[in-house]
Write an enzyme that holds these catalytic residues in place. Structure first.
Site, mmCIF file in Angstrom:
data_model
loop_
_atom_site.group_PDB
_atom_site.id
_atom_site.type_symbol
_atom_site.label_atom_id
_atom_site.label_comp_id
_atom_site.label_asym_id
_atom_site.label_seq_id
_atom_site.Cartn_x
_atom_site.Cartn_y
_atom_site.Cartn_z
ATOM 1 N N CYS A 78 0.796 -1.231 0.000
ATOM 2 C CA CYS A 78 0.000 0.000 0.000
ATOM 3 C C CYS A 78 0.831 1.287 0.000
ATOM 4 C CB CYS A 78 -0.930 0.017 1.213
ATOM 5 S SG CYS A 78 -2.125 -1.328 1.244
ATOM 6 N N HIS A 139 -2.994 6.664 4.145
ATOM 7 C CA HIS A 139 -1.893 5.752 4.490
ATOM 8 C C HIS A 139 -0.525 6.285 4.058
ATOM 9 C CE1 HIS A 139 -0.821 1.218 5.189
ATOM 10 N NE2 HIS A 139 -0.334 2.037 6.114
#
Length: 463
Positions: A78, A139
């Protein structure tokens, strides 16, 4: 005489006004709706070969636009993949790649994140007069030196509006799902705390019974060590839902910990409202879905409806969400002036499963490997779909190497941003999408896992 001249004059004025309005409409910059799913396998989608999961809305985007068959994430995880997507550059260039065991951000309270000096497509478009919004997962960090400095926050990277998860969705965020953050280290620390506690209790009993002479200083030292060991295990790990699982609106925390059960509907509503609020001006919406990252949602309307258990239910719910956002764009008459894009941040998580619901990760079709698996194709080949009625020919398929990093220069080009920029690793996709060229500009594509180069794709000129 006056009436004879008045009618042509009025007609000329009306034509001039109409001409100005048409010109203004044609000169208006396009809108962008970028939709990124979390941990979706390329084999999970109907238009990429899946015939057992229903994804009619994603398939419709492909049939009405352009489907890329060799669309590649810059990393199989990610944080580095999203950093590359946002900046148009390999994560190594921005310092968002790691040589250590943890190659993604694991603690929202940490100081890591996308550097303030790094450019993003949101920042560039904001400078071109766009209203920019991020709804969903970020994130890429929040704070640097102290709580509240928000140096890595989306608002500091070009997003006028942010609603969603500054971190990501972890098992820790849902009661009963256990923990997936350094689980083996948690077990070690917990066992260490238990052993120290049992040892301390035993020595206290021995001293109290008079069997052996046990130094008081030894007992005090063991007590303090036990307290420290318990704190080292409990504070960072048992309180993870409080630290990591939060929802923010811009720079305000509005839920801590978050309510996971209603998250999909709220993210969709925020994305739709952003489009509605900004329908009369150029806008960029990055809709970064929480699906299909574990823990999986158990939305009653979709539970048990697919042929692939809870994971299949989540996929079909995700497709429904994509369809509702597309419907919002179309109902406002924005379709012909809006580039819509659908992708995943990397491949599906093959090893994710549990005894209660079974499969929790995706299917990467014919490609070997998956999330976190280096240079194997299954971890980095992702769906890539563009729709822009009137600009991109419906039903087009492009079988050329492309990258998530290509979005940055493509958006810059369409926003007429000609200002100097840093060295980019992506290329403008519009010539490929519109069919004016047949070959991708990528000669080499480097596939990293962390800071390590795992593979290189060569696309030699003229072949």
């Amino acid at each position: 005489m006056r009436s004879t001249l008045g009618a042509p004059l009025l007609l000329l004025l009306l034509l001039a006004a109409g001409s100005d309005g048409t010109g203004a409409e044609m000169d208006r910059k396009p809108n962008f709706v970028l939709m990124m799913v979390d941990d979706l396998g390329i084999g999970d989608v109907g238009c990429y070969g899946n015939d057992t999961i229903r994804t009619p809305n994603i398939d419709r985007l492909a049939s009405e636009g352009v489907k890329l068959t060799q669309h590649i994430a810059a990393a199989p995880l990610c944080t580095p993949s999203r950093a590359a997507f946002m900046t148009g550059r390999y994560a190594l260039r921005s310092g968002m790649a790691s040589a250590g065991r943890a190659q993604v951000l694991l603690f929202l309270g940490g100081s890591g994140g996308l550097p303030a000096s790094e450019g993003t497509f949101a920042k560039r478009l904001q400078q071109q007069g766009y209203t920019t919004g991020l709804v969903g997962k970020w994130h890429l960090g929040v704070n640097c030196e102290r709580r509240g400095d928000h140096c890595h926050h989306p608002n500091q990277h070009g997003f006028s509006y942010f609603y969603g998860l500054p971190f990501t969705l972890f098992n820790d965020c849902m009661p009963g799902e256990g923990s997936d953050v350094m689980a083996d280290l948690q077990v070690t620390l917990r066992h260490m705390a238990i052993i120290l506690g049992v040892g301390l209790f035993t020595l206290v009993c021995v001293r109290a019974s008079g069997l052996l002479e046990v130094s008081l200083w030894l007992l005090v030292s063991l007590f303090l060590i036990s307290i420290l060991a318990t704190a080292v295990w409990y504070v960072p790990f048992k309180l993870l839902p409080t630290w990591n699982c939060i929802i923010m609106r811009n720079q305000d925390v509005i839920e801590q910990p978050m309510t996971v059960e209603t998250l999909p509907q709220r993210l969709l509503g925020e994305a739709q409202n952003f489009v509605r609020r900004n329908s009369d001006r150029p806008f960029l919406l990055f809709f970064s879905l929480a699906h299909v990252h574990s823990p999986l949602f158990e939305t009653p309307a979709f539970a048990g409806k697919s042929r692939h258990g809870c994971y299949g239910d989540n996929l079909e719910e995700m497709d429904w969400i994509i369809g509702k956002l597309t419907e919002t764009v179309d109902s406002l008459g924005l379709a012909n002036n809006t580039l819509m894009y659908f992708t995943s941040d990397h491949g599906g998580h093959l090893e994710d499963a549990n005894s209660r619901i079974g499969q929790s990760g995706g299917w990467n079709g014919i490609y070997k490997g998956g999330k976190a698996m280096g240079g194997w194709e299954g971890g980095i080949r992702v769906p890539g779909i563009f729709r822009w009625p009137g600009r991109l020919a419906a039903g087009t398929v492009v079988d050329e190497p492309t990258s998530l990093m290509d979005l940055y220069p493509t958006l810059k080009y369409l926003a007429k941003d000609t200002l100097p920029d840093r060295l980019l690793d992506g290329h403008n996709l519009m010539p490929l999408l519109e069919g004016s060229v047949k070959r991708s500009e990528h000669e080499f594509m480097f596939h990293y896992c962390g800071v390590y180069l795992n593979a290189v794709r060569w696309h030699p000129p003229g072949i």
